[in-house]
Design a protein around this motif. Sequence first.
Motif, PDB file in Angstrom:
ATOM      1  N   GLN A 148       0.833  -1.194   0.000  1.00 50.38           N
ATOM      2  CA  GLN A 148       0.000   0.000   0.000  1.00 50.38           C
ATOM      3  C   GLN A 148       0.876   1.256   0.000  1.00 50.38           C
ATOM      4  O   GLN A 148       0.527   2.266  -0.610  1.00 50.38           O
ATOM      5  CB  GLN A 148      -0.926  -0.011   1.212  1.00 50.38           C
ATOM      6  CG  GLN A 148      -1.970   1.087   1.187  1.00 50.38           C
ATOM      7  CD  GLN A 148      -2.954   0.989   2.345  1.00 50.38           C
ATOM      8  OE1 GLN A 148      -2.873   0.074   3.159  1.00 50.38           O
ATOM      9  NE2 GLN A 148      -3.870   1.923   2.425  1.00 50.38           N
ATOM     10  N   LEU A 182       0.981   8.068  -6.772  1.00 56.76           N
ATOM     11  CA  LEU A 182       0.065   6.964  -6.452  1.00 56.76           C
ATOM     12  C   LEU A 182      -0.142   6.139  -7.707  1.00 56.76           C
ATOM     13  O   LEU A 182      -0.572   6.669  -8.721  1.00 56.76           O
ATOM     14  CB  LEU A 182      -1.266   7.520  -5.945  1.00 56.76           C
ATOM     15  CG  LEU A 182      -2.343   6.499  -5.596  1.00 56.76           C
ATOM     16  CD1 LEU A 182      -1.932   5.693  -4.365  1.00 56.76           C
ATOM     17  CD2 LEU A 182      -3.684   7.186  -5.343  1.00 56.76           C
ATOM     18  N   LEU A 232      -2.091   3.197  -9.596  1.00 56.21           N
ATOM     19  CA  LEU A 232      -3.383   2.516  -9.532  1.00 56.21           C
ATOM     20  C   LEU A 232      -3.505   1.522 -10.672  1.00 56.21           C
ATOM     21  O   LEU A 232      -3.190   1.851 -11.816  1.00 56.21           O
ATOM     22  CB  LEU A 232      -4.524   3.527  -9.641  1.00 56.21           C
ATOM     23  CG  LEU A 232      -4.674   4.534  -8.517  1.00 56.21           C
ATOM     24  CD1 LEU A 232      -5.421   5.771  -9.004  1.00 56.21           C
ATOM     25  CD2 LEU A 232      -5.404   3.919  -7.343  1.00 56.21           C
ATOM     26  N   GLY A 291      -7.958  -0.596  -8.148  1.00 51.47           N
ATOM     27  CA  GLY A 291      -7.344  -1.074  -6.930  1.00 51.47           C
ATOM     28  C   GLY A 291      -7.205   0.064  -5.929  1.00 51.47           C
ATOM     29  O   GLY A 291      -7.472   1.224  -6.242  1.00 51.47           O
ATOM     30  N   THR A 292      -6.776  -0.263  -4.723  1.00 46.07           N
ATOM     31  CA  THR A 292      -6.642   0.732  -3.657  1.00 46.07           C
ATOM     32  C   THR A 292      -5.421   1.615  -3.852  1.00 46.07           C
ATOM     33  O   THR A 292      -5.307   2.664  -3.237  1.00 46.07           O
ATOM     34  CB  THR A 292      -6.541   0.057  -2.289  1.00 46.07           C
ATOM     35  OG1 THR A 292      -5.553  -0.963  -2.355  1.00 46.07           O
ATOM     36  CG2 THR A 292      -7.868  -0.543  -1.870  1.00 46.07           C
ATOM     37  N   GLY A 345      -6.742   8.178   0.975  1.00 44.44           N
ATOM     38  CA  GLY A 345      -6.141   6.868   1.172  1.00 44.44           C
ATOM     39  C   GLY A 345      -6.880   5.719   0.536  1.00 44.44           C
ATOM     40  O   GLY A 345      -6.543   4.558   0.750  1.00 44.44           O
ATOM     41  N   GLN A 346      -7.884   6.029  -0.263  1.00 51.45           N
ATOM     42  CA  GLN A 346      -8.670   4.981  -0.902  1.00 51.45           C
ATOM     43  C   GLN A 346      -8.468   4.991  -2.408  1.00 51.45           C
ATOM     44  O   GLN A 346      -8.016   5.976  -2.989  1.00 51.45           O
ATOM     45  CB  GLN A 346     -10.166   5.191  -0.604  1.00 51.45           C
ATOM     46  CG  GLN A 346     -10.522   5.159   0.859  1.00 51.45           C
ATOM     47  CD  GLN A 346     -10.309   3.806   1.475  1.00 51.45           C
ATOM     48  OE1 GLN A 346     -10.691   2.785   0.906  1.00 51.45           O
ATOM     49  NE2 GLN A 346      -9.681   3.768   2.634  1.00 51.45           N
ATOM     50  N   GLY A 347      -8.853   3.895  -3.026  1.00 48.67           N
ATOM     51  CA  GLY A 347      -8.850   3.856  -4.482  1.00 48.67           C
ATOM     52  C   GLY A 347     -10.057   4.585  -5.019  1.00 48.67           C
ATOM     53  O   GLY A 347     -10.775   5.272  -4.289  1.00 48.67           O
ATOM     54  N   LEU A 348     -10.300   4.444  -6.281  1.00 46.90           N
ATOM     55  CA  LEU A 348     -11.415   5.127  -6.918  1.00 46.90           C
ATOM     56  C   LEU A 348     -12.676   4.276  -6.829  1.00 46.90           C
ATOM     57  O   LEU A 348     -12.681   3.105  -7.198  1.00 46.90           O
ATOM     58  CB  LEU A 348     -11.097   5.411  -8.388  1.00 46.90           C
ATOM     59  CG  LEU A 348     -10.337   6.696  -8.677  1.00 46.90           C
ATOM     60  CD1 LEU A 348      -8.942   6.643  -8.091  1.00 46.90           C
ATOM     61  CD2 LEU A 348     -10.294   6.962 -10.165  1.00 46.90           C
TER      62      LEU A 348
END
Lengths: 109, 114
Positions: free
Chosen positions: A9, A86, A88, A100-101, B40-43
């Motif tokens: 993460q 980030l 993704l 995904g997160t 802190g989260q995805g989409l």
Amino acid sequence: TQLLEQSPQFLSIQEGENLTVYCNSSSVFSSLQWYRQEPGEGPVLLVTVVTGGEVKKLKRLTFQFGDARKDSSLHITAAQPGDTGLYLCAGEGGNQFYFGTGTSLTVIP
Amino acid sequence: GAGVSQSPSNKVTEKGKDVELRCDPISGHTALYWYRQSLGQGLEFLIYFQGNSAPDKSGLPSDRFSAERTGGSVSTLTIQRTQQEDSAVYLCASSLLALNTEAFFGQGTRLTVV
């Protein structure tokens, strides 16, 4: 329901190191995309992989789609501070992309 | 325009008020998507438009959320009676066709409900 799990993460590494980010699912996807998002911006597409086992290279970034089209990996060689962001993954299914997160990467100069 | 444009870029609103978020997709793109991204989260998928119709509204979290698209172009996402849990970045994306083509994202609207 979170269909795509990314790991790690969070990742903080020194400039010049190599790293791999993983995207895993129990579902089969017809295609999978990798995006990079910088603070205050929307995600930007890096690559789309379509065929099981496919490997695509984008400069120092290598993307692989699993043979069963359920997982993917992103490998960065000799990371640079500009790679910070980030990351993704997103799998195509139905009328949407399932994201995904994310993996938050920090490359320290 | 050259890219997907979203407005406002930031919105602070009081709990209980209605807000309207706007997305101007790339000219000629028939598919339009709304996503929500919490810290802190995805989409999180909200809704998908193909032209003016919305074949998939499955992601809208409650009946306080609605969206429309007119003229196959601009889309608005409306949140009624906002709650603090609605605070997030709302992202819009468009693509030339439905899926199988690259989706281009706007920079998002950061919504803060106080």
